[in-house]
Every structure is written in structure tokens, then in C-alpha cells.
Design a protein around this motif. Structure first.
Motif, PDB file in Angstrom:
ATOM      1  N   VAL A 184       0.623  -0.946   0.308  1.00  0.00           N
ATOM      2  CA  VAL A 184       0.345   0.240   0.061  1.00  0.00           C
ATOM      3  C   VAL A 184       0.672   1.531   0.006  1.00  0.00           C
ATOM      4  CG1 VAL A 184      -1.989   1.622   1.751  1.00  0.00           C
ATOM      5  CG2 VAL A 184      -2.538  -0.789   1.058  1.00  0.00           C
ATOM      6  N   TYR A 209      -6.595   9.100 -10.145  1.00  0.00           N
ATOM      7  CA  TYR A 209      -6.120   8.414  -9.159  1.00  0.00           C
ATOM      8  C   TYR A 209      -7.477   6.997 -10.097  1.00  0.00           C
ATOM      9  CZ  TYR A 209      -3.955  10.907  -5.563  1.00  0.00           C
ATOM     10  OH  TYR A 209      -3.590  11.546  -5.263  1.00  0.00           O
ATOM     11  N   ASP A 210      -7.166   5.667  -9.696  1.00  0.00           N
ATOM     12  CA  ASP A 210      -7.997   4.164 -10.184  1.00  0.00           C
ATOM     13  C   ASP A 210      -9.258   4.138  -9.024  1.00  0.00           C
ATOM     14  OD1 ASP A 210      -9.061   1.932 -10.692  1.00  0.00           O
ATOM     15  OD2 ASP A 210      -7.308   0.712 -10.314  1.00  0.00           O
ATOM     16  N   GLY A 231     -10.368   0.300 -10.436  1.00  0.00           N
ATOM     17  CA  GLY A 231      -9.090  -1.031  -9.750  1.00  0.00           C
ATOM     18  C   GLY A 231      -9.722  -2.584 -10.604  1.00  0.00           C
ATOM     19  N   GLN A 233      -4.176  -4.257 -12.599  1.00  0.00           N
ATOM     20  CA  GLN A 233      -4.003  -4.341 -11.482  1.00  0.00           C
ATOM     21  C   GLN A 233      -2.492  -4.303 -11.404  1.00  0.00           C
ATOM     22  OE1 GLN A 233      -4.362  -6.110  -8.208  1.00  0.00           O
ATOM     23  NE2 GLN A 233      -2.836  -5.533  -7.798  1.00  0.00           N
ATOM     24  N   ARG A 234      -2.302  -3.057 -10.485  1.00  0.00           N
ATOM     25  CA  ARG A 234      -0.774  -2.887 -10.092  1.00  0.00           C
ATOM     26  C   ARG A 234       0.361  -3.772  -9.430  1.00  0.00           C
ATOM     27  NH1 ARG A 234       0.232   1.545  -6.964  1.00  0.00           N
ATOM     28  NH2 ARG A 234       1.487   1.895  -7.920  1.00  0.00           N
ATOM     29  N   ILE A 257      -1.425  -1.179  -4.536  1.00  0.00           N
ATOM     30  CA  ILE A 257      -2.604  -0.758  -4.380  1.00  0.00           C
ATOM     31  C   ILE A 257      -1.511   1.356  -4.015  1.00  0.00           C
ATOM     32  CG2 ILE A 257      -4.099  -1.819  -4.348  1.00  0.00           C
ATOM     33  CD1 ILE A 257      -4.635  -0.901  -1.596  1.00  0.00           C
ATOM     34  N   GLU A 258      -2.549   1.967  -4.365  1.00  0.00           N
ATOM     35  CA  GLU A 258      -1.758   3.406  -4.118  1.00  0.00           C
ATOM     36  C   GLU A 258      -3.318   4.264  -3.563  1.00  0.00           C
ATOM     37  OE1 GLU A 258       1.029   6.470  -6.923  1.00  0.00           O
ATOM     38  OE2 GLU A 258      -1.413   6.844  -7.773  1.00  0.00           O
ATOM     39  N   ALA A 309      -9.167  -3.067   1.492  1.00  0.00           N
ATOM     40  CA  ALA A 309      -8.512  -3.906   0.658  1.00  0.00           C
ATOM     41  C   ALA A 309      -7.542  -5.073   0.972  1.00  0.00           C
ATOM     42  CB  ALA A 309      -6.748  -2.795   0.963  1.00  0.00           C
ATOM     43  N   GLU A 318      -8.544  -8.060  -0.922  1.00  0.00           N
ATOM     44  CA  GLU A 318      -7.157  -9.297  -1.314  1.00  0.00           C
ATOM     45  C   GLU A 318      -7.514 -10.503  -1.377  1.00  0.00           C
ATOM     46  OE1 GLU A 318      -4.329  -9.582  -4.092  1.00  0.00           O
ATOM     47  OE2 GLU A 318      -4.635  -7.813  -3.760  1.00  0.00           O
TER      48      GLU A 318
END
Length: 329
Positions: A240, A251-252, A255, A258-259, A271-272, A288, A292
Motif C-alpha cells: 500500500v 486516481y484509479d 480497480g 492490477q498494479r 495499490i495507491e 483492501a 485481496e
């Protein structure tokens, strides 16, 4: 490989517990305790004892089980010690005998003369081999240190990254208050185990469970919240990245993309999260972590939402809702 030299004496001195204990003791060749172990693997020298030394893996730790022990006794009884002398002509790190078996005086004398440490353990051969492989995979694992905070949230190892002062430690403290666990604050040592698993822990075990909170100072999490609030190490399963909110940055919001971030050659989901007053970061990080876990179970909320939107558009209901019934006809 390890950053420093790892010797046979280091192997004897390891503080291992539970299913990692190897219970080694040295019975001969103490001069060889300074020999380095350079290969994270073991070898059973059965073929070598029979005289076949081609491709002999002498760089590995040599493990002698009941079969090798019985064959050594046979060679000693028949006076055929040439193959044993040839064994010690190689710069092997050490020999380990399992089942508390101790070799003959001839073998021990040769070990003393050549300076090769002879170790004995009460473990069975298979169990010792498994434990040594685990120990070596940990010791010889590629590693580096990172600036961040590692926490365990709902069983997921989450590495909080970001610039100094963005609120990593404060967020982690709030997570601990909510019943989650701290692994390391500020400096996190990561290592790659088995080529695909990234484990994280405090770079210094004496201070890893202390936190620096600006305006408050240093606190000891284990003393304040109990030992249930800390953990020695944890696999990093999500990264994170906390950053100051930038109104000019997009910003995303869905979602679907996937980064990942590369840690020692392993791709870790990332994620950011933008930080600004009023955002409840601990709740966002908890969500989050649970999201996940859902992905690992085969459910992706973003992809499911995207598919539902496409189905809605295909039915024509989207056009009716946007244009109105009269515009369509």
C-alpha cells in the motif's frame, strides 16, 4: 547469497526452535568449524564412499545416515580406508551423522588430521535434510532493507510505503488498536524464499516492535498492547503506497488495472491510496486486505462490476435510462 560469510560454527550457533531445531553437536575436527558453507544444499555421499568421485558435490554439507554409517563400518572392518582418505582430500564443509551415530575412531582421526568438523544429531536423515534445506533457504535467501511499515491485517501481510511524514506509523498504530498486528516499523528487512515468497521482518529484532509517533515519541507496541499485537515475520502479500492527495492526479476509481511492485524479482500486488484530512485510512486498508483475500479465492469485485455493467448495456436498459423511452422510439 548471504552478505557475510556463513561458517560451520555459525550453523552450530543458530538459535532454532520447534520444527526448525537441528540439535547439532561437534565430536571431532573442531579446527574445521571455521570452514565456510557456500552452497545452500546437502549431499548423501554414498556413491563417493564406494569410490565414485566424479561429479562429487563436495561443496555441500555431507549427511551420513544409517546406510552410509553401515558402509563406513564395513570399510573400516575390511581395512579399505582409501576411499575415506579420498573423501577428506576434498574441502567439504562438514559431515553430519544422524540418529546419534558416531563413526569409528579411524574416521574421526582422519577428520582431525584434515581439519573437517564432524557433527552429530539425534534427528533422522529425512527430517534433518528437510530442516537443513529450510534453514539454508532462509540464510542464503536474497535480501534487502526497505523504508516502510509492515503489518498483518486479517491474515494479509501489508507493507505500508510512502514519503516520510505521510502517516505510515500513525496508520499502523490505528490498525494495531483495531486488533491487527505489527511486524516492523520504519526499517523492514525483506528476503526472497523459495524464489517466489517475500518475507518481511524488522531489520533489528530488538527495536522492530517499537514505533516512532511524531509528537509522542517512541512507544513499545508489545508492552502497550500485549504480545498478541506483534509478529516476528510475515509474508508480504500487498503493498500500500500512501501519498499526499494531488488534485491534478487521476486516481484509479474502479480497480480493474492490477498494479504490481517488484520485490527481489517477485511481483507483489500494489495499490495507491491518496492521503488527505477526513479519510479513514485504517478502514480503507482493512477493506483492501479483505478484497485481496477475495481475489485469491477467485472473486474480483472490479471485474464483476465491469461485467455487470456490460450486461446492463447489452440489454438496452442503459439506453432507456439515459435517453428516455420517447427518445428511443
Amino acid at each position: 547469497m548471504v552478505d557475510k560469510k556463513f561458517t560451520v560454527l555459525d550453523l552450530l550457533s543458530l538459535e532454532l526452535h520447534g520444527h526448525d531445531e537441528i540439535n547439532l553437536r561437534c565430536i571431532a575436527g573442531r579446527k574445521g568449524l571455521s570452514r565456510q558453507i557456500t552452497v545452500p544444499d546437502i549431499n548423501r555421499p554414498g556413491l563417493a564412499l564406494s569410490g565414485f568421485y566424479e561429479s562429487f558435490a563436495y561443496q555441500r554439507v555431507q549427511v551420513f545416515g544409517r546406510g552410509e554409517y553401515a558402509y563406513l563400518n564395513k570399510l573400516d572392518y575390511e581395512g579399505k580406508t582409501d576411499t575415506i582418505k579420498l573423501l577428506f582430500s576434498f574441502a567439504i564443509p562438514c559431515c553430519i551423522f544422524t540418529h546419534n551415530l558416531e563413526p569409528s575412531g579411524t574416521f574421526l582421526q582422519m577428520a582431525e588430521e584434515t581439519g573437517c568438523a564432524i557433527l552429530v544429531t539425534d534427528l533422522e536423515s529425512t527430517e534433518l535434510s528437510n530442516r537443513l534445506v529450510r534453514v539454508f533457504s532462509n540464510i542464503f535467501a536474497p535480501r534487502k532493507t526497505m523504508h516502510g511499515v509492515l503489518v498483518e491485517v486479517f491474515g494479509e501481510g501489508i507493507l505500508l510505503c510512502g514519503h516520510s511524514g505521510v502517516g505510515k506509523s500513525e496508520t499502523a498504530l490505528d490498525l494495531v488498536e483495531r486488533g491487527h498486528r505489527l511486524v516492523a516499523d520504519d526499517i523492514v528487512e525483506i528476503r526472497c524464499v523459495n524464489g517466489n515468497t517475500i518475507l518481511g521482518q524488522g531489520a533489528n529484532s530488538l527495536i522492530s516492535h517499537h514505533m516512532e509517533i511524531r509528537g509522542l515519541g517512541i512507544i513499545n507496541v508489545s508492552e502497550l498492547y500485549g504480545v498478541g499485537a506483534i509478529r516476528e515475520q510475515k509474508e508480504i502479500q500487498l503493498i500500500v503506497e500512501l501519498e499526499e492527495w494531488d488534485s491534478n492526479k487521476i486516481y484509479d476509481r474502479i480497480g480493474t488495472n492490477q498494479r504490481t511492485m517488484d520485490l527481489l524479482g517477485v511481483k507483489i500486488p500494489a495499490i495507491e491510496i491518496p492521503v488527505k484530512p477526513g479519510r479513514n485510512l485504517p478502514i480503507i486498508i482493512e477493506a483492501a486486505a479483505m478484497n485481496e483475500r477475495l481475489k485469491k479465492m477467485g472473486y474480483n469485485s472490479a471485474k464483476d462490476f465491469n461485467q455487470n455493467v456490460l450486461k446492463w448495456i447489452e440489454t438496452g436498459e442503459a439506453q432507456a435510462a439515459y435517453y428516455g423511452q420517447d427518445d428511443i422510439y
